[in-house]
Scaffold this motif. Sequence first.
Motif, PDB file in Angstrom:
ATOM      1  N   LEU A   2       0.831  -1.201   0.000  1.00  0.00           N
ATOM      2  CA  LEU A   2       0.000   0.000   0.000  1.00  0.00           C
ATOM      3  C   LEU A   2       0.873   1.261   0.000  1.00  0.00           C
ATOM      4  N   ALA A   3       2.044   1.171   0.630  1.00  0.00           N
ATOM      5  CA  ALA A   3       2.992   2.291   0.572  1.00  0.00           C
ATOM      6  C   ALA A   3       3.484   2.484  -0.864  1.00  0.00           C
ATOM      7  N   LEU A   4       3.723   1.390  -1.568  1.00  0.00           N
ATOM      8  CA  LEU A   4       4.141   1.514  -2.973  1.00  0.00           C
ATOM      9  C   LEU A   4       3.030   2.149  -3.810  1.00  0.00           C
ATOM     10  N   GLU A   5       1.774   1.846  -3.504  1.00  0.00           N
ATOM     11  CA  GLU A   5       0.671   2.491  -4.218  1.00  0.00           C
ATOM     12  C   GLU A   5       0.749   4.009  -4.070  1.00  0.00           C
ATOM     13  N   LYS A   6       1.013   4.487  -2.862  1.00  0.00           N
ATOM     14  CA  LYS A   6       1.133   5.927  -2.626  1.00  0.00           C
ATOM     15  C   LYS A   6       2.310   6.497  -3.411  1.00  0.00           C
ATOM     16  N   ILE A   7       3.422   5.775  -3.393  1.00  0.00           N
ATOM     17  CA  ILE A   7       4.607   6.213  -4.132  1.00  0.00           C
ATOM     18  C   ILE A   7       4.311   6.293  -5.625  1.00  0.00           C
ATOM     19  N   TYR A   8       3.570   5.316  -6.125  1.00  0.00           N
ATOM     20  CA  TYR A   8       3.172   5.290  -7.535  1.00  0.00           C
ATOM     21  C   TYR A   8       2.275   6.487  -7.865  1.00  0.00           C
ATOM     22  N   GLN A   9       1.313   6.768  -6.987  1.00  0.00           N
ATOM     23  CA  GLN A   9       0.404   7.895  -7.201  1.00  0.00           C
ATOM     24  C   GLN A   9       1.134   9.229  -7.156  1.00  0.00           C
ATOM     25  N   GLU A  10       2.228   9.291  -6.413  1.00  0.00           N
ATOM     26  CA  GLU A  10       3.015  10.523  -6.309  1.00  0.00           C
ATOM     27  C   GLU A  10       4.005  10.688  -7.455  1.00  0.00           C
ATOM     28  N   GLY A  11       4.094   9.683  -8.345  1.00  0.00           N
ATOM     29  CA  GLY A  11       4.993   9.782  -9.489  1.00  0.00           C
ATOM     30  C   GLY A  11       6.431   9.412  -9.205  1.00  0.00           C
ATOM     31  N   LYS A  12       6.671   8.795  -8.057  1.00  0.00           N
ATOM     32  CA  LYS A  12       8.033   8.381  -7.730  1.00  0.00           C
ATOM     33  C   LYS A  12       8.381   7.031  -8.357  1.00  0.00           C
ATOM     34  N   ALA A  13       7.388   6.379  -8.937  1.00  0.00           N
ATOM     35  CA  ALA A  13       7.578   5.115  -9.655  1.00  0.00           C
ATOM     36  C   ALA A  13       6.627   5.101 -10.837  1.00  0.00           C
ATOM     37  N   ARG A  14       7.109   4.627 -11.981  1.00  0.00           N
ATOM     38  CA  ARG A  14       6.240   4.500 -13.148  1.00  0.00           C
ATOM     39  C   ARG A  14       5.417   3.215 -13.087  1.00  0.00           C
ATOM     40  N   ALA A  15       5.855   2.280 -12.247  1.00  0.00           N
ATOM     41  CA  ALA A  15       5.152   1.003 -12.092  1.00  0.00           C
ATOM     42  C   ALA A  15       5.591   0.385 -10.776  1.00  0.00           C
ATOM     43  N   ILE A  16       4.722  -0.470 -10.202  1.00  0.00           N
ATOM     44  CA  ILE A  16       5.055  -1.148  -8.954  1.00  0.00           C
ATOM     45  C   ILE A  16       4.697  -2.628  -9.069  1.00  0.00           C
ATOM     46  N   GLY A  17       5.407  -3.435  -8.303  1.00  0.00           N
ATOM     47  CA  GLY A  17       5.155  -4.871  -8.342  1.00  0.00           C
ATOM     48  C   GLY A  17       5.780  -5.558  -7.144  1.00  0.00           C
ATOM     49  N   VAL A  18       6.041  -6.840  -7.294  1.00  0.00           N
ATOM     50  CA  VAL A  18       6.540  -7.643  -6.183  1.00  0.00           C
ATOM     51  C   VAL A  18       7.644  -8.584  -6.664  1.00  0.00           C
ATOM     52  N   SER A  19       8.318  -9.165  -5.698  1.00  0.00           N
ATOM     53  CA  SER A  19       9.351 -10.165  -5.976  1.00  0.00           C
ATOM     54  C   SER A  19       9.227 -11.270  -4.939  1.00  0.00           C
ATOM     55  N   ASN A  20       9.342 -12.510  -5.387  1.00  0.00           N
ATOM     56  CA  ASN A  20       9.309 -13.673  -4.498  1.00  0.00           C
ATOM     57  C   ASN A  20       7.960 -13.883  -3.808  1.00  0.00           C
ATOM     58  N   PHE A  21       6.875 -13.481  -4.468  1.00  0.00           N
ATOM     59  CA  PHE A  21       5.533 -13.732  -3.968  1.00  0.00           C
ATOM     60  C   PHE A  21       4.956 -14.943  -4.684  1.00  0.00           C
ATOM     61  N   ASN A  22       4.308 -15.832  -3.918  1.00  0.00           N
ATOM     62  CA  ASN A  22       3.612 -16.941  -4.563  1.00  0.00           C
ATOM     63  C   ASN A  22       2.166 -16.538  -4.842  1.00  0.00           C
ATOM     64  N   SER A  23       1.373 -17.427  -5.395  1.00  0.00           N
ATOM     65  CA  SER A  23       0.023 -17.070  -5.818  1.00  0.00           C
ATOM     66  C   SER A  23      -0.881 -16.710  -4.635  1.00  0.00           C
ATOM     67  N   ARG A  24      -0.733 -17.390  -3.513  1.00  0.00           N
ATOM     68  CA  ARG A  24      -1.572 -17.083  -2.351  1.00  0.00           C
ATOM     69  C   ARG A  24      -1.266 -15.687  -1.814  1.00  0.00           C
ATOM     70  N   GLN A  25      -0.003 -15.351  -1.793  1.00  0.00           N
ATOM     71  CA  GLN A  25       0.391 -14.034  -1.310  1.00  0.00           C
ATOM     72  C   GLN A  25      -0.077 -12.936  -2.268  1.00  0.00           C
ATOM     73  N   LEU A  26      -0.048 -13.225  -3.559  1.00  0.00           N
ATOM     74  CA  LEU A  26      -0.568 -12.263  -4.528  1.00  0.00           C
ATOM     75  C   LEU A  26      -2.083 -12.135  -4.420  1.00  0.00           C
ATOM     76  N   ASP A  27      -2.764 -13.233  -4.164  1.00  0.00           N
ATOM     77  CA  ASP A  27      -4.214 -13.166  -3.959  1.00  0.00           C
ATOM     78  C   ASP A  27      -4.555 -12.175  -2.853  1.00  0.00           C
ATOM     79  N   GLU A  28      -3.791 -12.194  -1.784  1.00  0.00           N
ATOM     80  CA  GLU A  28      -4.028 -11.281  -0.657  1.00  0.00           C
ATOM     81  C   GLU A  28      -3.863  -9.825  -1.091  1.00  0.00           C
ATOM     82  N   LEU A  29      -2.827  -9.553  -1.879  1.00  0.00           N
ATOM     83  CA  LEU A  29      -2.626  -8.185  -2.361  1.00  0.00           C
ATOM     84  C   LEU A  29      -3.755  -7.759  -3.286  1.00  0.00           C
ATOM     85  N   LEU A  30      -4.104  -8.623  -4.222  1.00  0.00           N
ATOM     86  CA  LEU A  30      -5.125  -8.278  -5.209  1.00  0.00           C
ATOM     87  C   LEU A  30      -6.477  -7.999  -4.549  1.00  0.00           C
ATOM     88  N   ALA A  31      -6.765  -8.693  -3.464  1.00  0.00           N
ATOM     89  CA  ALA A  31      -8.050  -8.523  -2.794  1.00  0.00           C
ATOM     90  C   ALA A  31      -8.110  -7.270  -1.935  1.00  0.00           C
TER      91      ALA A  31
END
Length: 273
Positions: A115-144
């Motif tokens: 959620l902090a990365l979302e704020k950073i993205y909205q502020e223009g400090k990143a052109r895109a945001i994502g993750v590293s070393n997340f499995n599908s269950r962990q991504l499900d949690e983020l997506l929801a």
Amino acid sequence: METVRLNNGVTIPLLGYGTYQLPQSTGPKLLQEAIELGYRHFDSAQEYQTEAAVGDAIRHSQLARDQFFVTTKSWMDGYQATLDGIDESLQRFGYDYFDLILIHWPQRHPLESYLALEKIYQEGKARAIGVSNFNSRQLDELLANSSVIPVIDQIETHLLWPQTRMAKYLHEHQIAHESWSPLGASQLKEMVKIPLVQTIAHQHQVKPTQVLLRYLTQQGIVTIPMTTNHQHLVDNLASLDFDLSTAELASLRQFDRGLQSMHWPSWMREDAY
């Protein structure tokens, strides 16, 4: 350079230069050589301590900042720590934005960190945001529980562990697949000796390592090999200069063993999700 279009419309070069364990003494020269050869995609991280070196290399090149795609990965855990850490990363980097910022690992509070990365993205400090070393269950949690879909998941991926199950999940959710350790680290010697890999390399008049890289990039997997060897820098970039046939790609899939290059946490094993 071939590119991959991310789910927010930003494009990322298909092949880049990973800076994990880049030596402090020779790193600046290697980065300069990479830029001179044509690399424009650099993968950094707070944990790697290479953000400053990458920024210096871009300034030294005298090319415009927008000619490069630079990733960093946040090691911080939690909302405020992640915000503060990225501001420090930007200071080290010497520019006011990264092209891509990833959560390096799902630690105790991965959702708050994202959620902090979302704020950073909205502020223009990143052109895109994502993750590293997340499995599908962990991504499900983020997506929801978040509003910005991660553009990419950077995970260990190579011939002996092509991440077949995770690749399917990422494709279904329009999340790009990025490979770290595309040459398998400790398994490289084993992979380049595989007779079929050597046969394919001979047929295309390329090196076995180039076959291993092209196996990934030709499937649209963003790939960031790391090397401190000038000839390997040349070879890795040249791996994009030939195409494997459909039959060759299919034949290489037989080597999927789900084999990790290191002893990672159990949740990173493919049978854990």
